[in-house]
Write an enzyme that holds these catalytic residues in place. Structure first.
Site, PDB file in Angstrom:
ATOM      1  N   ASP A  44       1.695  -4.033  -9.488  1.00  9.51           N
ATOM      2  CA  ASP A  44       1.401  -5.368 -10.020  1.00  9.51           C
ATOM      3  C   ASP A  44       1.714  -5.441 -11.508  1.00  9.51           C
ATOM      4  O   ASP A  44       2.343  -6.384 -11.991  1.00  9.51           O
ATOM      5  CB  ASP A  44      -0.081  -5.712  -9.807  1.00  9.51           C
ATOM      6  CG  ASP A  44      -0.476  -5.631  -8.354  1.00  9.51           C
ATOM      7  OD1 ASP A  44       0.414  -5.486  -7.500  1.00  9.51           O
ATOM      8  OD2 ASP A  44      -1.687  -5.706  -8.071  1.00  9.51           O
ATOM      9  N   SER A  96      -3.391 -11.903 -10.413  1.00  6.26           N
ATOM     10  CA  SER A  96      -3.913 -12.628 -11.586  1.00  6.26           C
ATOM     11  C   SER A  96      -4.443 -11.626 -12.609  1.00  6.26           C
ATOM     12  O   SER A  96      -4.323 -11.846 -13.818  1.00  6.26           O
ATOM     13  CB  SER A  96      -5.009 -13.604 -11.167  1.00  6.26           C
ATOM     14  OG  SER A  96      -6.004 -12.950 -10.417  1.00  6.26           O
ATOM     15  N   HIS A 125       0.828  -1.211   0.000  1.00  2.06           N
ATOM     16  CA  HIS A 125       0.000   0.000   0.000  1.00  2.06           C
ATOM     17  C   HIS A 125       0.867   1.270   0.000  1.00  2.06           C
ATOM     18  O   HIS A 125       0.479   2.310   0.547  1.00  2.06           O
ATOM     19  CB  HIS A 125      -0.996   0.002   1.167  1.00  2.06           C
ATOM     20  CG  HIS A 125      -2.088  -1.016   0.965  1.00  2.06           C
ATOM     21  ND1 HIS A 125      -3.173  -0.780   0.165  1.00  2.06           N
ATOM     22  CD2 HIS A 125      -2.225  -2.277   1.409  1.00  2.06           C
ATOM     23  CE1 HIS A 125      -3.958  -1.858   0.156  1.00  2.06           C
ATOM     24  NE2 HIS A 125      -3.395  -2.787   0.899  1.00  2.06           N
TER      25      HIS A 125
HETATM   26  C1  GLA Z   1      -2.991  -4.340  -5.029  1.00  2.00           C
HETATM   27  C2  GLA Z   1      -2.801  -3.191  -6.015  1.00  2.00           C
HETATM   28  C3  GLA Z   1      -1.369  -2.662  -5.965  1.00  2.00           C
HETATM   29  C4  GLA Z   1      -0.943  -2.346  -4.541  1.00  2.00           C
HETATM   30  C5  GLA Z   1      -1.278  -3.503  -3.594  1.00  2.00           C
HETATM   31  C6  GLA Z   1      -1.032  -3.150  -2.150  1.00  2.00           C
HETATM   32  O1  GLA Z   1      -2.221  -5.441  -5.390  1.00  2.00           O
HETATM   33  O2  GLA Z   1      -3.103  -3.599  -7.327  1.00  2.00           O
HETATM   34  O3  GLA Z   1      -1.260  -1.529  -6.797  1.00  2.00           O
HETATM   35  O4  GLA Z   1      -1.505  -1.148  -4.095  1.00  2.00           O
HETATM   36  O5  GLA Z   1      -2.627  -3.918  -3.726  1.00  2.00           O
HETATM   37  O6  GLA Z   1       0.317  -2.937  -1.930  1.00  2.00           O
END
Ligand code: GLA
Length: 395
Positions: free
Chosen positions: A179, A128, A36
């Site tokens: 991600d 995913s 986060h």
């Molecule tokens: C999800 C979001 C990411 C990130 C995480 C928490 O995976 O897609 O962008 O904020 O939560 O770290």
């Protein structure tokens, strides 16, 4: 599914011959530390996995995109001239969203038959959705570049950004870039130290001195859209706006050091907002400490920082919940566990633990038994191998 079996299934579903079939793949990720922080312009430290989305595809001569998944019945069809009219469809929205965002960015989108196979568990916090988005982006961008005679490789950082935009617009999740970046840019046996303020990154060798990365899936599905994700993001923005009054030169929480935060935190009156910001600023420091520890081979320190990260996500950011906390508590009871924390957005999904190689079997049996006894849910475990970012697989 093996690629050979996917090709057989593709031919069964879409007909025709193997000629002109192409294969693209992009992985899920595990975030080792830095949770986060991405949407606050902070640091993250994810690694791409071997679990991935694979697309077997063939260009069509008309305007239709036809999508099929190996684990779902039915074909989803979309007209490439009406891509913005498919928001909210049950399956296929990530793919169509990516095609739409690529088109907006100037790529030509062609009709195609596409068969998808995912080995990243859905809803498990291992990205995913990013795996689907980035593999789709790479596939369409490759076709577009070829049609335009562009010979340079597809810009994978741009693919990550376009995939993130599709997630915002089509899935309604205001996610950060972690991600999609990890899925696009990962490298086997490395983690990515990414500064989300400016997307500067370094690949750091994942040398754990014989320890293993074990991912434990609580099998409690998280649903990002329905979760408190967007609410957390707004709370951070509210906290930043207050701090910015005292430090107008700052552009995001990621630019504020712990010392600066300590000097100004009394300005934040709302105790909830204060806790959220405390997590983000502390987590940024932990990522820096963890990356240094890994570079020095101090995996014990790395593990301690992982533990501190989870505790902060539990107490200050409040995104863990009973299942994740139970999994982590049970993991930490096992000798040979150096650190254990939730990974991803939270509210269910997976934990990541660093475990001595000869404790892995005991870890899986004991944590599995105790977690199930306490939650009534059977967990899954993956002794993780890291993998490469998105690429075309040449047949
Ligand atoms: C999800 C979001 C990411 C990130 C995480 C928490 O995976 O897609 O962008 O904020 O939560 O770290």
């Amino acid at each position: 599914m093996e690629i050979k079996d996917m090709i057989d299934e593709f031919l069964k579903v879409f007909g025709g011959s193997e000629e002109e079939i192409r294969v693209f793949a992009s992985p899920g990720r595990v975030n080792l530390i830095g949770e986060h922080t991405d949407y606050n312009g902070g640091y993250v430290f994810p690694a791409a996995l071997k679990m991935r989305t694979t697309i077997v595809m063939r260009k069509r001569d008309d305007n239709l995109i036809r999508l099929k998944a190996t684990d779902l019945d039915g074909i989803v069809e979309a007209d490439i001239n009406k891509l913005d009219s498919y928001k909210g469809i049950k399956w296929g929205d990530y793919q169509i969203g990516v095609a739409h965002c690529l088109k907006q960015a100037g790529y030509d989108i062609f009709g195609a038959d596409m068969l998808y196979d995912d080995t990243v568990p859905h809803g498990g916090g291992l990205s995913s959705s990013a795996a689907i988005e980035v593999s789709t982006a790479l596939c369409f961008a490759t076709l577009s570049n070829e049609a335009k005679g562009i010979t340079e490789p597809v810009d994978m950082i741009e693919m990550a950004k376009i995939s993130q935009k599709a997630e915002h617009e089509y899935a309604g999740v205001n996610c950060g870039i972690m991600d999609q970046f990890a899925s696009a840019m990962g490298k086997e046996n490395h983690a990515i130290f990414l500064d989300c303020k400016n997307l500067d990154y370094k690949l750091v060798p994942l040398e754990l001195g014989g320890r293993k990365i074990v991912i434990s899936n609580t099998n409690k599905k998280h649903s990002l859209g329905a979760s408190k994700y967007n609410e957390r993001r707004s709370e951070c923005e509210a906290g930043f706006e207050i701090l910015k009054k005292a430090m107008p030169e700052k552009n995001c929480l990621g630019e504020i050091s712990m010392a600066e935060f300590e000097a100004h935190k009394q300005l934040i009156a709302d105790p909830v907002v204060l806790k959220r910001v405390t997590h983000v600023i502390g987590e940024d420091d932990r990522v820096l400490g963890a990356v240094d520890a890994l570079k020095c081979g101090d995996i014990e320190k790395f593990g301690k920082l992982m533990n501190a990260s989870h505790d902060s996500l539990r107490d200050d950011y409040e995104v863990t919940g009973f299942e994740l906390d139970t999994m982590v508590e049970e993991a930490r009871k096992i000798d040979g566990v150096l650190g254990s924390r939730m990974t991803g957005a939270g509210f269910g999904g997976c934990t990541v633990s660093i475990v001595e190689a000869d404790s892995v079997d005991e870890f899986i049996s004991q944590v599995g038994k105790n977690y199930e006894a306490k939650t009534g849910i059977k967990p899954s475990f993956y002794v993780t191998e890291t993998g490469d970012g998105g690429k075309e697989i040449i047949l």
